[in-house]
Design an enzyme around this catalytic site. Structure first.
Site, PDB file in Angstrom:
ATOM      1  CE1 TYR A  57      -4.271  -1.751   0.778  1.00 24.27           C
ATOM      2  CE2 TYR A  57      -2.663  -3.375   1.510  1.00 24.27           C
ATOM      3  CZ  TYR A  57      -3.955  -3.047   1.129  1.00 24.27           C
ATOM      4  OH  TYR A  57      -4.928  -4.021   1.090  1.00 24.27           O
ATOM      5  CD  GLU A  58      -1.212   6.142  -2.171  1.00 27.52           C
ATOM      6  OE1 GLU A  58      -0.931   5.996  -3.358  1.00 27.52           O
ATOM      7  OE2 GLU A  58      -2.038   6.979  -1.783  1.00 27.52           O
ATOM      8  CB  SER A  59       0.222   3.690   4.096  1.00 30.52           C
ATOM      9  OG  SER A  59      -0.072   2.307   3.967  1.00 30.52           O
ATOM     10  N   GLY A  60       3.147   2.498   2.770  1.00 29.84           N
ATOM     11  CA  GLY A  60       4.435   1.897   3.101  1.00 29.84           C
ATOM     12  C   GLY A  60       4.347   0.510   3.712  1.00 29.84           C
ATOM     13  CB  ILE A  73      -4.233   3.243   1.598  1.00 25.87           C
ATOM     14  CG1 ILE A  73      -4.087   4.762   1.560  1.00 25.87           C
ATOM     15  CG2 ILE A  73      -5.067   2.761   0.451  1.00 25.87           C
ATOM     16  CD1 ILE A  73      -3.433   5.237   0.309  1.00 25.87           C
TER      17      ILE A  73
END
Lengths: 240, 294, 294, 240
Positions: A57-60, A73
């Protein structure tokens, strides 16, 4: 994609959309996943044929195992029990820009003939009719994932000849999965082509939902209905 | 908090309140609103409710961002009213997430720009002249470039820090480190103020060193309705509720009156929401420590 | 280790064996020497004894580096003999530390170059044409730039990993992450092979994700005479002793015969040095864990 | 810097060098420190007048409290009990290049009239008489620290008119502390100037140790002898 019988037609086309999206994923794929339908499809694929799918996820959060369906996310449930939490600078540089993502899953407010995606505005940028959220990481996912799959409902306003604003380039889009049909992108002609219909959907119905002179693949397939086990798994995930 | 905001956030400042879903410092935003700061340039990847509230309160002149929504729940309607209906003046300066990360990275690294491979064949460079091109001196190819972002002040929320501001964070770290190093002044807000020895027991967890920190504020529940991993869960119900509050300008004003202007500080805010502890206190999920011996 | 080196390190490869003082994988270097790899381009910020040994063993064609010494103890004499006396052909390509960090960072980020503010008024650009200039498209100023370094293989040592290669590191992390992401293939060597659940219990400690790892080798004491925080101390006595060994080419050859060619693997190496455990086992210094609950 | 009496002249000039270096540091300074004499001087300053000195080593250890004298800048004793361990990319970008270092402490194999430092080679680069270790982080420290202090013994080969190779630029060097005297850098003339002598050292002796026509500050000071308490602290540190 074999033809299906009339009795299957009762299956909700939105369920088919999620199952088709899940079927796109291969075991072991590294998938960059947005929230909502893409997330659901990925978790479905993991429950079925792709247990070693790596979700990022783009949150890492890398290799997540959420204990509840995340609303965002950046949900804390994506962190607890993940394999790694990476800073966002690493997500975008070391993972995406470096080319480690096999599949990027995107939604779209608009997607056009060339596969370009708009999630920024409807209307003019300086005087928008509707202000949408903007790119987030979509511009990067679209630029760097080896294959980009878009999941969105078919609707004439959503499928114009040209989007009002190119948030994310279409050049790596390979497939667009809707609730009525599947489009594949003809990379030579830079154009989305109708490649498969859901049961009970006609070509005219799809034409009515796109804003350009649609080309149709020959032969045109019908989408196989999801297996009962897949539908059961999907319903179980929805309840979780 | 009152003193930290009074000292470090001034009218006309460029400020970053960072935190990606996690660790968004609403307590600082509310104090800024209470102190009626004006003409701020607010920088955040995801403006979130925190920006919607500050826009509605009239604090924000310009928003620098990459994704303006209420994730999974709806829109930021004060933001949309400003942009779509021009109900109040609001300049916007827009990037993709990595564009914002890159701007903070350049600022943090003391560089004037940061190169990246985004924006080819997109419309963003047409509406933002701070997205330009740079030529590689080795391969000759051209890449995108964005300029350094160096806020006057960055506010970051963290699980814990010592009195000098050495701050430790776990869970999603987002772009907190880069936003802090990019800034001229740094305010760290924490759930727990701990002894220096706690920080020194696990130095790899320190994300922000005290030497760049100007003020440390101890503010439990300071990130609500955002969350703090290991301390309290995200208040998803409130995020969903915001859709209805924010849609209606009058109701939003009423929210600000009741929960911001009508309260003195975060302590009163927590008292006004008596079920927070029951609803959002996490199940413990502790990891083991590691050995730093030699 | 034998199989990992045989599969992933080939004659003529560009390889990085990283680790800044901490976590230098001597076990991998010794196996490369044993397998008589030739014409390697070896990339390391601090070549250290590991490079001196590989140069003496004839593995290295080219050294890419930023500080070639035996810190606090003396010189790398095999390296010096090659450079000063041209006793064997050795190409060198030299940067400052940040120049090397920047080369790995560019490689890791998928960029062709990295900008930096070093090298103005220094002689390095005159002897290394891979240090060039780039112009900022915003301010017009010129900065230094170095090109991406993308090794064929990077070998990193870590405290622990699971079977998929998700590796956790604490203590000095140096440039391990960047060197790994920059590489086409990654070999992770660990003191402890742990269950995936150990990794998942503390995801912020993961430095290198399994998805970029091609081989995981479980090799206790694999970093000796370098050290592993929490596992064993640096063997400073051996570093000091190396000054004498390395000064004398014959004695260095004898060292390689006895401790590299004469042994089958790291297990035999540890057996040959019976006091390692007594001399280098650390006093425990455990930190507490943190809470990942929500 | 007052004059000193003959009885003080028995103090070892190398001890004076360390004490003078320590005296350069102000409480609260953020110091980027190399191993050896700089490290010793910093720890001495911390024990005396600068308890809040923040020591940063290029290995990434911030706010160290070593329980033993480290042999290398990457010693594990610098990690245990530190305030922070930063990746090297952050040390060089976020801390050094961003301008957070007040004082950089460097050694030098050669330093020239302009303050330029050589730690790379003696002789020609492609055919060196002596191959030295090279820059390490010195080029960055010299470029970015607000004040650069160099500590090195006085010796004609070490103080040429021009260094054989500029590893680190001299433009931020403010002071050079030797075992015989102190040079200050005249920023206007880009030149090291003799500013203070240790007890018992003559100007001619210093001139004999430098390779250029040395300018002498007027008035020329004599270095005050270290206090007995500082010397005691230094000896205690050496024994630790």
């Amino acid at each position: 994609m074999a033809s299906i019988t009339a009795s299957d037609a009762a299956i909700d086309h939105r369920d088919v959309m999620v199952c088709v999206a899940a079927s796109e994923l291969r075991d072991g794929d590294v998938v960059f996943v947005g929230i909502g339908l893409p997330s659901l499809a990925c978790n479905l694929a993991r429950a079925m044929h792709a247990p070693n799918l790596q979700l990022i996820y783009e949150s890492g959060t890398v290799g997540t195992r959420p204990q509840r369906i995340p609303l965002s996310i950046g949900d804390p449930a994506l962190v607890t029990g993940a394999l790694m939490v990476a800073p966002m600078a690493d997500v975008f540089q070391l993972i995406l820009q470096r080319g480690h993502i096999d599949v990027g899953f995107l939604g779209a407010a608009q997607i056009d003939r060339a596969g370009n995606i708009n999630t920024t505005i409807v209307g003019r940028y300086d005087a928008p009719k509707v202000r949408l959220p903007g790119s987030g990481g979509a511009a990067e996912i679209a630029a760097h994932a080896k294959r980009v799959i878009v999941v969105t409902s078919l609707d004439k306003r959503a499928f114009p000849e040209r989007v009002d604003f190119i948030t994310s380039p279409g050049r790596r889009v390979t497939r667009v999965i809707t609730d009525k049909c599947i489009f594949d992108r003809d990379a030579g002609r830079h154009e989305l082509v109708l490649s498969a219909l859901y049961a009970g959907v006609s070509v005219d119905e799809v034409r009515a939902g796109v804003g350009w002179d649609l080309r149709v693949a020959a032969p045109l397939s019908e989408v196989a209905p999801p297996s009962p086990s897949m539908l059961t798994a999907l319903r179980r995930l929805r309840k979780a | 908090m009152h003193d930290a905001i009074a000292a470090h956030v001034h009218d006309g400042d460029t400020i970053a309140i960072e935190g990606f879903t996690h660790l968004i410092c609403f307590a600082a935003a509310h104090e800024i609103i209470r102190q009626r700061r004006r003409n701020l340039t607010l920088c955040r990847l995801t403006p979130d409710l925190v920006a919607d509230q500050m826009i509605a309160a009239g604090c924000v002149k310009r928003l620098v961002f990459s994704w303006a929504g209420n994730p999974g729940a709806g829109s930021l309607h004060a933001f949309r009213r400003a942009v779509e209906k021009k109900e109040r003046p609001l300049e916007i300066e827009e990037y993709s997430h990595f564009g914002m990360v890159a701007r903070f990275s350049a600022g943090a690294a003391g560089l004037p720009f940061w190169p990246l491979r985004t924006y080819e064949d997109t419309s963003l460079p047409q509406v933002n002249d701070r997205i330009r091109r740079v030529t590689c001196p080795f391969t000759g190819e051209t890449l995108a470039a964005v300029p350094a972002l160096t806020p006057d002040v960055t506010i970051v929320h963290a699980q814990r820090a010592d009195r000098a501001g050495n701050a430790q964070v776990w869970g999603i770290t987002g772009v907190q480190k880069e936003a802090a190093f990019a800034a001229k002044r740094v305010v760290v807000v924490v759930e727990e103020l701990v002894d220096e020895d706690v920080i020194r027991s696990d130095p790899n967890r320190t994300l922000i060193p005290g030497m760049i920190v100007n003020a440390v504020v101890h503010e439990p529940w300071g990130a609500h309705p955002s969350y703090v991993q290991g301390y309290y869960d995200r208040d998803n119900a409130f995020y969903v509720e915001w859709e209805e509050i924010s849609k209606d300008a009058a109701r939003l004003d009423q929210y600000l009156d009741e929960f911001v202007f009508g309260l003195r500080d975060r302590h009163e805010y927590v008292d006004r929401l008596p079920q927070l502890r029951e609803r959002l206190t996490p199940e413990p999920h502790r990891c083991d420590g590691v050995d730093y011996g030699f």
